[in-house]
Write an enzyme that holds these catalytic residues in place. Structure first.
Site: not given
Ligand code: PEP
Length: 252
Positions: A9, A11, A95, A97, A167, A212
């Protein structure tokens, strides 16, 4: 047997020149990939570039969002059929966000899911609790509510072929990863919830972990019985890291 899927992703990151370097690196690093799937979900303006570079490679591509409508007077929106025009296989839906910064409710997420599914895209449906929700012991209720909103809207048939990404919001972009045991517990809960809808669906549904994930922790996470790969934010912006995470999925 479920095949693991690692999806990047990006972003709101990227630019034509840097994308080219990243995509070329991912393609080179994943040549001959078998036994696991890889995809990158890029910003809309770069879908054509992703299509140009990734076609005939083992890496699929997709988008990070879509409209809750099929077409019409919705300035700035992008429909499911437009994503199909650019060869997208996947689209991320709901997501955290989008939910927290753009006010996407469970109902909006379900609408988006319906259009994506109807267009033949594979929805990557994101669910997950905030830190406060985890601390209040309501992780399962939150995840169940987010999942049920879509299941009730589309039924078992509409869930077929979908990907679910668990997530935990507190682990996204924070460097704090859920432990493999913490993640596994929620993945098993999600699979159990799907089993109540349809046993075969539950066994076949790919449930990714996101939050992460890095090259250093991917193998341990992907080694858990109900973790079928990952949705990767930050680490998907570095070819070497993303490739290593895909290879960890392949090996686990
Ligand atoms: C995400 O944005 O879906 C995500 C898991 O980000 P990160 O791996 O940076 O935590």
């Amino acid at each position: 047997m479920r095949e693991k899927l690692v999806a990047g992703n990006w972003k709101m990151h990227g630019g034509l020149a840097e994308n080219k370097v990243l995509l070329d690196g991912v393609v080179a690093g994943l040549s001959g990939l078998t036994g696991a799937k890889a995809a990158v979900c890029v910003p809309y303006p770069y879908l054509f570039q992703a299509q140009s570079v990734l076609q005939n490679s083992p890496v699929a591509w997709g988008a990070q969002n879509l409209s809750e409508h099929a077409k019409g007077a919705y300035t700035g929106e992008v429909s499911a059929s437009m994503l199909k025009d650019f060869g997208c296989q996947y689209v991320i839906i709901g997501h955290s966000e989008r939910r927290s910064l753009y006010g996407e409710t469970d109902a909006v997420v379900a609408h988006k899911y319906k259009w994506a599914h109807a267009a033949g895209l594979v929805p990557i449906l994101c669910v997950g609790e905030s830190l406060a929700e985890r601390e209040n012991g309501v992780t399962e209720q939150v995840v169940a509510r987010q999942l049920d909103a879509v299941v009730h809207a589309v039924g078992a048939a509409g869930m077929k072929g979908a990907v679910i990404a668990y997530e935990p919001v507190w682990a996204i972009g924070t460097g704090k990863t859920a432990t493999p045991e913490q993640a596994q517990a929620v993945h098993a809960f999600i699979r159990g919830r799907l089993r109540e809808v349809d046993a075969e669906l539950a066994e076949k549904t790919v449930i990714q972990y996101g939050g992460s994930v890095k090259a250093a922790n991917a193998a341990e996470l992907f080694g858990m019985p109900d973790i079928d790969g990952g949705l990767i934010g930050g680490a998907s912006l570095h070819a070497e890291d993303f490739v290593a995470i895909c290879r960890a999925a392949q090996a686990s």
